[in-house]
Design a protein around this motif. Structure first.
Motif, PDB file in Angstrom:
ATOM      1  N   CYS A   7      76.736  29.324  44.236  1.00  0.00           N
ATOM      2  CA  CYS A   7      75.285  29.462  44.421  1.00  0.00           C
ATOM      3  C   CYS A   7      74.953  30.800  45.072  1.00  0.00           C
ATOM      4  CB  CYS A   7      74.757  28.351  45.321  1.00  0.00           C
ATOM      5  SG  CYS A   7      75.330  26.707  44.883  1.00  0.00           S
ATOM      6  N   CYS A  10      73.843  34.251  43.427  1.00  0.00           N
ATOM      7  CA  CYS A  10      72.461  34.550  43.033  1.00  0.00           C
ATOM      8  C   CYS A  10      71.452  34.324  44.149  1.00  0.00           C
ATOM      9  CB  CYS A  10      72.052  33.676  41.854  1.00  0.00           C
ATOM     10  SG  CYS A  10      72.972  34.037  40.350  1.00  0.00           S
ATOM     11  N   HIS A  11      71.795  33.487  45.106  1.00  0.00           N
ATOM     12  CA  HIS A  11      70.832  33.133  46.149  1.00  0.00           C
ATOM     13  C   HIS A  11      71.246  33.700  47.498  1.00  0.00           C
ATOM     14  CE1 HIS A  11      68.437  30.193  43.886  1.00  0.00           C
ATOM     15  NE2 HIS A  11      69.566  29.842  43.297  1.00  0.00           N
ATOM     16  N   PRO A  20      65.408  32.907  44.227  1.00  0.00           N
ATOM     17  CA  PRO A  20      64.722  32.859  45.528  1.00  0.00           C
ATOM     18  C   PRO A  20      65.688  32.534  46.665  1.00  0.00           C
ATOM     19  CG  PRO A  20      64.239  30.892  44.209  1.00  0.00           C
ATOM     20  CD  PRO A  20      64.957  31.844  43.314  1.00  0.00           C
ATOM     21  N   ILE A  25      62.724  28.668  49.358  1.00  0.00           N
ATOM     22  CA  ILE A  25      62.619  27.395  48.630  1.00  0.00           C
ATOM     23  C   ILE A  25      62.233  26.281  49.609  1.00  0.00           C
ATOM     24  CG2 ILE A  25      63.888  25.674  47.287  1.00  0.00           C
ATOM     25  CD1 ILE A  25      65.662  27.998  46.241  1.00  0.00           C
ATOM     26  N   TYR A  29      58.642  23.855  49.579  1.00  0.00           N
ATOM     27  CA  TYR A  29      58.634  22.408  49.335  1.00  0.00           C
ATOM     28  C   TYR A  29      58.636  21.596  50.626  1.00  0.00           C
ATOM     29  CZ  TYR A  29      59.844  23.962  44.645  1.00  0.00           C
ATOM     30  OH  TYR A  29      59.840  24.582  43.419  1.00  0.00           O
ATOM     31  N   LYS A  42      67.297  19.865  39.136  1.00  0.00           N
ATOM     32  CA  LYS A  42      67.205  21.240  38.650  1.00  0.00           C
ATOM     33  C   LYS A  42      68.470  22.041  38.932  1.00  0.00           C
ATOM     34  CE  LYS A  42      63.053  23.216  38.167  1.00  0.00           C
ATOM     35  NZ  LYS A  42      61.795  23.883  38.568  1.00  0.00           N
ATOM     36  N   SER A  47      66.869  26.008  35.700  1.00  0.00           N
ATOM     37  CA  SER A  47      65.449  26.146  35.980  1.00  0.00           C
ATOM     38  C   SER A  47      64.972  27.495  35.478  1.00  0.00           C
ATOM     39  CB  SER A  47      65.226  26.036  37.498  1.00  0.00           C
ATOM     40  OG  SER A  47      63.852  26.211  37.830  1.00  0.00           O
ATOM     41  N   VAL A  48      63.729  27.561  35.055  1.00  0.00           N
ATOM     42  CA  VAL A  48      63.090  28.840  34.739  1.00  0.00           C
ATOM     43  C   VAL A  48      61.589  28.660  34.856  1.00  0.00           C
ATOM     44  CG1 VAL A  48      62.947  28.448  32.244  1.00  0.00           C
ATOM     45  CG2 VAL A  48      62.984  30.783  33.127  1.00  0.00           C
ATOM     46  N   GLY A  49      60.900  29.714  35.284  1.00  0.00           N
ATOM     47  CA  GLY A  49      59.442  29.685  35.280  1.00  0.00           C
ATOM     48  C   GLY A  49      58.809  29.244  36.573  1.00  0.00           C
ATOM     49  N   THR A  50      59.592  28.696  37.493  1.00  0.00           N
ATOM     50  CA  THR A  50      59.000  28.247  38.754  1.00  0.00           C
ATOM     51  C   THR A  50      58.816  29.420  39.714  1.00  0.00           C
ATOM     52  OG1 THR A  50      60.185  26.181  38.431  1.00  0.00           O
ATOM     53  CG2 THR A  50      59.180  26.522  40.573  1.00  0.00           C
ATOM     54  N   TRP A  51      59.757  30.343  39.696  1.00  0.00           N
ATOM     55  CA  TRP A  51      59.716  31.480  40.617  1.00  0.00           C
ATOM     56  C   TRP A  51      59.536  32.804  39.882  1.00  0.00           C
ATOM     57  CZ3 TRP A  51      59.971  30.823  45.930  1.00  0.00           C
ATOM     58  CH2 TRP A  51      60.284  29.528  46.362  1.00  0.00           C
ATOM     59  N   GLY A  52      59.708  32.804  38.617  1.00  0.00           N
ATOM     60  CA  GLY A  52      59.622  34.044  37.863  1.00  0.00           C
ATOM     61  C   GLY A  52      60.263  33.823  36.516  1.00  0.00           C
ATOM     62  N   VAL A  54      63.322  34.902  35.595  1.00  0.00           N
ATOM     63  CA  VAL A  54      64.783  34.897  35.572  1.00  0.00           C
ATOM     64  C   VAL A  54      65.262  33.449  35.473  1.00  0.00           C
ATOM     65  CG1 VAL A  54      66.863  35.685  36.729  1.00  0.00           C
ATOM     66  CG2 VAL A  54      64.736  36.942  37.037  1.00  0.00           C
ATOM     67  N   MET A  56      67.744  30.323  35.952  1.00  0.00           N
ATOM     68  CA  MET A  56      68.899  29.771  36.650  1.00  0.00           C
ATOM     69  C   MET A  56      69.644  28.912  35.633  1.00  0.00           C
ATOM     70  SD  MET A  56      69.317  27.465  40.022  1.00  0.00           S
ATOM     71  CE  MET A  56      70.621  26.222  40.094  1.00  0.00           C
ATOM     72  N   PRO A  57      70.883  29.308  35.290  1.00  0.00           N
ATOM     73  CA  PRO A  57      71.630  28.524  34.298  1.00  0.00           C
ATOM     74  C   PRO A  57      71.999  27.155  34.857  1.00  0.00           C
ATOM     75  CG  PRO A  57      72.857  30.524  34.950  1.00  0.00           C
ATOM     76  CD  PRO A  57      71.646  30.449  35.821  1.00  0.00           C
TER      77      PRO A  57
HETATM   78  C1  HEC Z   1      73.065  32.933  37.859  1.00  0.00           C
HETATM   79  C2  HEC Z   1      72.235  32.905  39.058  1.00  0.00           C
HETATM   80  C3  HEC Z   1      72.083  31.587  39.801  1.00  0.00           C
HETATM   81  C4  HEC Z   1      73.066  30.725  40.242  1.00  0.00           C
HETATM   82  C5  HEC Z   1      74.583  30.834  40.074  1.00  0.00           C
HETATM   83  C6  HEC Z   1      72.382  29.671  40.953  1.00  0.00           C
HETATM   84  N1  HEC Z   1      71.033  29.877  40.937  1.00  0.00           N
HETATM   85 FE1  HEC Z   1      69.585  28.672  41.761  1.00  0.00          FE
HETATM   86  N2  HEC Z   1      68.139  29.820  40.935  1.00  0.00           N
HETATM   87  C7  HEC Z   1      68.346  30.995  40.248  1.00  0.00           C
HETATM   88  C8  HEC Z   1      67.065  31.493  39.766  1.00  0.00           C
HETATM   89  C9  HEC Z   1      66.847  32.769  38.965  1.00  0.00           C
HETATM   90  C10 HEC Z   1      66.092  30.555  40.201  1.00  0.00           C
HETATM   91  C11 HEC Z   1      64.583  30.564  39.900  1.00  0.00           C
HETATM   92  C12 HEC Z   1      64.352  29.743  38.634  1.00  0.00           C
HETATM   93  C13 HEC Z   1      62.887  29.510  38.321  1.00  0.00           C
HETATM   94  O1  HEC Z   1      62.071  30.416  38.495  1.00  0.00           O
HETATM   95  O2  HEC Z   1      62.554  28.388  37.879  1.00  0.00           O
HETATM   96  C14 HEC Z   1      66.805  29.523  40.948  1.00  0.00           C
HETATM   97  C15 HEC Z   1      66.192  28.435  41.548  1.00  0.00           C
HETATM   98  C16 HEC Z   1      66.827  27.504  42.363  1.00  0.00           C
HETATM   99  C17 HEC Z   1      66.175  26.445  43.094  1.00  0.00           C
HETATM  100  C18 HEC Z   1      64.676  26.155  43.133  1.00  0.00           C
HETATM  101  C19 HEC Z   1      64.205  25.420  41.884  1.00  0.00           C
HETATM  102  C20 HEC Z   1      62.737  25.116  41.922  1.00  0.00           C
HETATM  103  O3  HEC Z   1      62.291  24.295  41.117  1.00  0.00           O
HETATM  104  O4  HEC Z   1      61.997  25.658  42.765  1.00  0.00           O
HETATM  105  C21 HEC Z   1      67.158  25.770  43.780  1.00  0.00           C
HETATM  106  C22 HEC Z   1      66.991  24.568  44.699  1.00  0.00           C
HETATM  107  C23 HEC Z   1      68.412  26.405  43.445  1.00  0.00           C
HETATM  108  N3  HEC Z   1      68.184  27.464  42.589  1.00  0.00           N
HETATM  109  C24 HEC Z   1      69.640  26.026  43.940  1.00  0.00           C
HETATM  110  C25 HEC Z   1      70.863  26.509  43.492  1.00  0.00           C
HETATM  111  C26 HEC Z   1      72.153  25.968  43.877  1.00  0.00           C
HETATM  112  C27 HEC Z   1      72.352  24.845  44.879  1.00  0.00           C
HETATM  113  C28 HEC Z   1      73.108  26.678  43.196  1.00  0.00           C
HETATM  114  C29 HEC Z   1      74.617  26.453  43.168  1.00  0.00           C
HETATM  115  C30 HEC Z   1      75.064  25.180  42.655  1.00  0.00           C
HETATM  116  C31 HEC Z   1      72.405  27.681  42.397  1.00  0.00           C
HETATM  117  N4  HEC Z   1      71.057  27.545  42.615  1.00  0.00           N
HETATM  118  C32 HEC Z   1      73.027  28.611  41.580  1.00  0.00           C
HETATM  119  C33 HEC Z   1      69.566  31.617  40.016  1.00  0.00           C
HETATM  120  C34 HEC Z   1      70.803  31.037  40.244  1.00  0.00           C
END
Ligand code: HEC
Length: 82
Positions: A7, A10-11, A20, A25, A29, A42, A47-52, A54, A56-57
């Motif tokens: 995680c 990217c975060h 973000p 985050i 919430y 999610k 996820s996509v579209g909630t923060w921009g 980009v 999140m796979p």
């Molecule tokens: C390849 C990059 C990447 C990785 C790896 C990644 N994320 Fe994300 N994450 C993102 C991006 C970009 C967003 C914003 C997506 C959007 O705008 O909806 C996001 C959004 C989120 C959100 C908020 C979703 C929302 O609805 O507001 C959470 C919680 C989150 N990530 C948790 C995690 C956790 C926990 C992990 C590890 C298991 C992880 N992410 C791994 C890129 C990543």
């Protein structure tokens, strides 16, 4: 656990990197009772579209139980400094 599941690639704990910051985050919430369940889903489904724009796979390496723990941990972060 966040580090083990990549995680942090990217975060940031506080500030935006690719995605973000976890503190951002949590702040968004803070008063959302549904957030733990929704974010756990999610984390696994992506996820996509909630923060921009980009994407999140989907993180299929994360088990459902771990996703719930990660969602609770993310949401427990303090507000980012303004
Ligand atoms: C390849 C990059 C990447 C990785 C790896 C990644 N994320 Fe994300 N994450 C993102 C991006 C970009 C967003 C914003 C997506 C959007 O705008 O909806 C996001 C959004 C989120 C959100 C908020 C979703 C929302 O609805 O507001 C959470 C919680 C989150 N990530 C948790 C995690 C956790 C926990 C992990 C590890 C298991 C992880 N992410 C791994 C890129 C990543």
């Amino acid at each position: 656990m966040a580090r083990r599941n990549a995680c942090m690639a990217c975060h940031g704990l506080v500030h935006k990197q690719v995605g973000p910051g976890f503190a951002q985050i949590a702040q968004r919430y803070r008063n959302d009772a549904e957030a733990p369940v929704r974010l756990a889903a999610k984390i696994r489904n992506g996820s996509v579209g909630t923060w921009g724009r980009v994407i999140m796979p989907r993180q299929t390496q994360v088990s459902e139980a771990d996703a719930q723990a990660l969602a609770r941990w993310v949401l427990s972060q303090p507000d980012p400094p303004s």
